[in-house]
Design a protein around this motif. Structure first.
Motif, PDB file in Angstrom:
ATOM      1  N   TYR A 256       0.848  -1.186   0.000  1.00 40.18           N
ATOM      2  CA  TYR A 256       0.000   0.000   0.000  1.00 40.18           C
ATOM      3  C   TYR A 256       0.890   1.245   0.000  1.00 40.18           C
ATOM      4  CZ  TYR A 256      -3.783  -3.148   1.420  1.00 40.18           C
ATOM      5  OH  TYR A 256      -4.685  -4.170   1.479  1.00 40.18           O
ATOM      6  N   ALA A 257       0.336   2.337  -0.513  1.00 41.28           N
ATOM      7  CA  ALA A 257       1.059   3.609  -0.491  1.00 41.28           C
ATOM      8  C   ALA A 257       0.061   4.747  -0.580  1.00 41.28           C
ATOM      9  CB  ALA A 257       2.060   3.687  -1.647  1.00 41.28           C
ATOM     10  N   GLU A 258       0.433   5.899  -0.065  1.00 39.14           N
ATOM     11  CA  GLU A 258      -0.430   7.072  -0.112  1.00 39.14           C
ATOM     12  C   GLU A 258      -0.654   7.486  -1.565  1.00 39.14           C
ATOM     13  OE1 GLU A 258      -0.582  11.652   1.641  1.00 39.14           O
ATOM     14  OE2 GLU A 258       0.990  10.254   2.296  1.00 39.14           O
ATOM     15  N   GLY A 259      -1.910   7.708  -1.919  1.00 40.05           N
ATOM     16  CA  GLY A 259      -2.256   8.085  -3.287  1.00 40.05           C
ATOM     17  C   GLY A 259      -3.046   7.016  -4.018  1.00 40.05           C
ATOM     18  N   TRP A 260      -3.115   5.822  -3.427  1.00 43.01           N
ATOM     19  CA  TRP A 260      -3.880   4.725  -4.021  1.00 43.01           C
ATOM     20  C   TRP A 260      -4.908   4.237  -3.004  1.00 43.01           C
ATOM     21  CZ3 TRP A 260       1.174   5.667  -4.988  1.00 43.01           C
ATOM     22  CH2 TRP A 260       1.556   5.774  -6.340  1.00 43.01           C
ATOM     23  N   HIS A 261      -6.166   4.023  -3.456  1.00 41.92           N
ATOM     24  CA  HIS A 261      -7.252   3.727  -2.530  1.00 41.92           C
ATOM     25  C   HIS A 261      -7.245   2.281  -2.050  1.00 41.92           C
ATOM     26  CE1 HIS A 261      -8.880   2.465  -6.439  1.00 41.92           C
ATOM     27  NE2 HIS A 261      -9.645   1.633  -5.761  1.00 41.92           N
ATOM     28  N   ASP A 262      -6.528   1.399  -2.748  1.00 44.83           N
ATOM     29  CA  ASP A 262      -6.428   0.015  -2.282  1.00 44.83           C
ATOM     30  C   ASP A 262      -5.028  -0.513  -2.576  1.00 44.83           C
ATOM     31  OD1 ASP A 262      -6.498  -0.261  -5.004  1.00 44.83           O
ATOM     32  OD2 ASP A 262      -8.246  -1.577  -5.074  1.00 44.83           O
ATOM     33  N   ALA A 263      -4.837  -1.807  -2.451  1.00 39.77           N
ATOM     34  CA  ALA A 263      -3.495  -2.374  -2.606  1.00 39.77           C
ATOM     35  C   ALA A 263      -2.935  -2.087  -3.997  1.00 39.77           C
ATOM     36  CB  ALA A 263      -3.536  -3.876  -2.357  1.00 39.77           C
ATOM     37  N   LEU A 264      -1.689  -1.673  -4.029  1.00 37.28           N
ATOM     38  CA  LEU A 264      -1.004  -1.384  -5.288  1.00 37.28           C
ATOM     39  C   LEU A 264      -0.393  -2.644  -5.884  1.00 37.28           C
ATOM     40  CD1 LEU A 264      -0.071   0.798  -7.250  1.00 37.28           C
ATOM     41  CD2 LEU A 264       1.838   1.302  -5.715  1.00 37.28           C
ATOM     42  N   VAL A 265       0.106  -3.530  -5.031  1.00 36.16           N
ATOM     43  CA  VAL A 265       0.705  -4.803  -5.446  1.00 36.16           C
ATOM     44  C   VAL A 265       0.105  -5.914  -4.585  1.00 36.16           C
ATOM     45  CG1 VAL A 265       2.851  -6.112  -5.720  1.00 36.16           C
ATOM     46  CG2 VAL A 265       2.864  -3.622  -6.011  1.00 36.16           C
ATOM     47  N   LYS A 266      -0.159  -7.063  -5.202  1.00 36.95           N
ATOM     48  CA  LYS A 266      -0.613  -8.235  -4.456  1.00 36.95           C
ATOM     49  C   LYS A 266       0.210  -9.441  -4.879  1.00 36.95           C
ATOM     50  CE  LYS A 266      -5.380  -6.831  -3.528  1.00 36.95           C
ATOM     51  NZ  LYS A 266      -6.811  -7.217  -3.605  1.00 36.95           N
ATOM     52  N   GLY A 267       0.499 -10.293  -3.889  1.00 35.36           N
ATOM     53  CA  GLY A 267       1.293 -11.471  -4.219  1.00 35.36           C
ATOM     54  C   GLY A 267       1.253 -12.481  -3.103  1.00 35.36           C
ATOM     55  N   GLY A 268       1.980 -13.568  -3.291  1.00 34.09           N
ATOM     56  CA  GLY A 268       2.040 -14.601  -2.272  1.00 34.09           C
ATOM     57  C   GLY A 268       2.388 -15.950  -2.858  1.00 34.09           C
ATOM     58  N   ARG A 269       2.368 -16.944  -1.995  1.00 28.58           N
ATOM     59  CA  ARG A 269       2.710 -18.317  -2.395  1.00 28.58           C
ATOM     60  C   ARG A 269       1.446 -19.096  -2.739  1.00 28.58           C
ATOM     61  NH1 ARG A 269       6.713 -21.815  -2.615  1.00 28.58           N
ATOM     62  NH2 ARG A 269       8.221 -20.212  -2.017  1.00 28.58           N
ATOM     63  N   TYR A 270       1.518 -19.849  -3.852  1.00 32.18           N
ATOM     64  CA  TYR A 270       0.360 -20.621  -4.316  1.00 32.18           C
ATOM     65  C   TYR A 270       0.806 -21.989  -4.830  1.00 32.18           C
ATOM     66  CZ  TYR A 270       1.943 -18.527  -8.742  1.00 32.18           C
ATOM     67  OH  TYR A 270       2.705 -18.120  -9.808  1.00 32.18           O
ATOM     68  N   ASP A 271       1.469 -22.740  -3.982  1.00 35.19           N
ATOM     69  CA  ASP A 271       1.956 -24.075  -4.357  1.00 35.19           C
ATOM     70  C   ASP A 271       0.814 -24.959  -4.846  1.00 35.19           C
ATOM     71  OD1 ASP A 271       4.341 -23.127  -3.394  1.00 35.19           O
ATOM     72  OD2 ASP A 271       4.283 -24.264  -1.523  1.00 35.19           O
ATOM     73  N   GLY A 272       1.093 -25.760  -5.848  1.00 36.66           N
ATOM     74  CA  GLY A 272       0.150 -26.785  -6.280  1.00 36.66           C
ATOM     75  C   GLY A 272      -0.874 -26.363  -7.291  1.00 36.66           C
ATOM     76  N   VAL A 273      -0.947 -25.067  -7.656  1.00 38.64           N
ATOM     77  CA  VAL A 273      -1.941 -24.631  -8.643  1.00 38.64           C
ATOM     78  C   VAL A 273      -1.730 -25.322  -9.987  1.00 38.64           C
ATOM     79  CG1 VAL A 273      -2.697 -22.649 -10.016  1.00 38.64           C
ATOM     80  CG2 VAL A 273      -2.460 -22.436  -7.535  1.00 38.64           C
TER      81      VAL A 273
END
Length: 387
Positions: A280-297
């Motif tokens: 998140y950062a000031e100037g954006w109303h929601d998350a700017l970047v999203k990520g994470g681990r997704y083993d097995g997809v």
């Protein structure tokens, strides 16, 4: 209806902004290359059963569907490129060991994800396949933070969570089996009254489970949340392993500001398998970047692989930055004189923007400001400042 109107939540990008988005794309892809990420480009549409494999119901609702006129099968316009990149790693490349892939392309959402969201995104991201250790998560986090820094984002804040914490509590109580999504939604919205009232609809739920869920709803704040969780939550092995992973990441990135919300699962309960994060950062109303681990997809493609990565929307990123800078340009007359053509080629080869004015046409530009002109002075073409 006017034939120039666009569908709701779709928009044109005008010259100066479009140029900045393209420069961001080039800058970030060059950054990912320095980390050893290889660029891939999956198709805009593909068969729906492949496009949505292993992704859960949320992506299905965001995917626009159509019928392939050649095969009669249902296709989808991608709403997220990550499953496509997983397919490429598992099925086409089929490598041993770690593989780093990056990508950039348009995605389309059937509906906007929020009141201020667009339906068309320019998604860019990076994924690491084949390494289950926390080292891959650390590299992905570092690269995501460097991405927003390169774009000019100030004071980025990293929000962490681990779905294994919630999953361990749900799995420990047979009464909650089949209600995972509903419980996840209650925790994400921190609906304390509804959580407290669960015994009225689930009489077999254990009191220790209710206490753990209520404690989870209050476990948000700084990195000290991890220590608090170890005290108030049940000592389930999978839960403690999730807290260990979060603590390792916080210690590995001591220069960054963290927040942790152990109850906020978003829409990733059935998708993510390890640490998830948002920037998140000031100037954006929601998350700017999203990520994470997704083993097995990628198991649906015949090869289950550990995987972790992130993505962001370049159009949203650019929209929150200060107004795009107007580039300086040189005005030149129209003509095919050999000396003029040679000077034009030399200036453009040096990186200058030179705009030739077409005969009889008004001269107006949105992306450039013309501060110099090319004039013939005593038989020699010269660049001079415009007064």
């Amino acid at each position: 209806m006017s034939n120039w109107l666009l569908p709701e939540s779709l928009a044109d990008i005008l010259p100066a902004e479009a140029r900045r988005i393209e420069e961001l794309r080039r800058n970030l892809l060059d950054l990912y290359r320095t980390y050893g990420f290889e660029l891939v480009a999956p198709p805009l549409v593909e068969y729906i059963d492949s496009l949505l494999s292993g992704t859960g119901s949320a992506l299905n609702l965001r995917t626009c569907k159509l019928v392939d006129q050649l095969s009669g099968r249902t296709m989808g316009v991608r709403a997220d490129m990550t499953p496509q990149v997983s397919r490429i790693d598992a099925h086409l490349l089929n490598r041993e060991g770690a593989t780093r892939l990056c990508y950039c392309g348009s995605v389309l959402h059937a509906r906007p994800s929020g009141l201020l969201s667009d339906r068309e995104l320019l998604q860019i991201g990076a994924e690491i396949f084949g390494h289950a250790g926390v080292e891959a998560d650390i590299e992905v986090l570092e690269l995501a933070l460097e991405s927003v820094k390169r774009a000019g984002v100030k004071h980025a804040r990293l929000d962490l969570n681990h779905p294994g914490v919630v999953r361990a509590i749900i799995d420990s109580d047979p009464a909650l089996q089949g209600a995972e999504e509903a419980i996840s939604e209650l925790l994400s919205t921190k609906d304390i009254p509804a959580i407290s009232d669960l015994p009225s609809t689930m009489p077999d739920i254990q009191p220790v489970t209710i206490k753990a869920l209520l404690d989870l709803a209050s476990l948000y704040g700084g990195p000290d949340v991890i220590a608090r969780a170890r005290v108030v939550l049940p000592a389930l092995p999978a839960l403690l392993a999730g807290l260990d992973d979060l603590e390792t990441l916080v210690r590995a990135l001591p220069m960054h500001q963290f927040s942790i919300d152990l109850a906020d699962m978003g829409s990733g309960y059935g998708y993510h398998s390890g640490v998830v994060f948002s920037i998140y950062a000031e100037g954006w109303h929601d998350a700017l970047v999203k990520g994470g681990r997704y083993d097995g997809v990628a198991k649906a493609f015949g090869r289950s692989r550990p995987a972790t990565g992130f993505s962001l929307d370049l159009r949203k990123l650019s929209a929150g930055l200060p107004p795009a800078q107007i580039a300086k340009a040189i005005r030149a007359p129209w003509g095919n004189d050999a000396a003029l053509v040679a000077v034009l080629r030399q200036l453009r080869g040096a990186g200058e923007i030179v705009v030739q004015v077409l005969p009889g046409q008004p001269h107006r530009l949105d992306e450039f400001t013309v501060d110099r002109e090319l004039v013939l002075d005593d038989g020699v073409w010269k660049v001079r400042a415009i007064q």
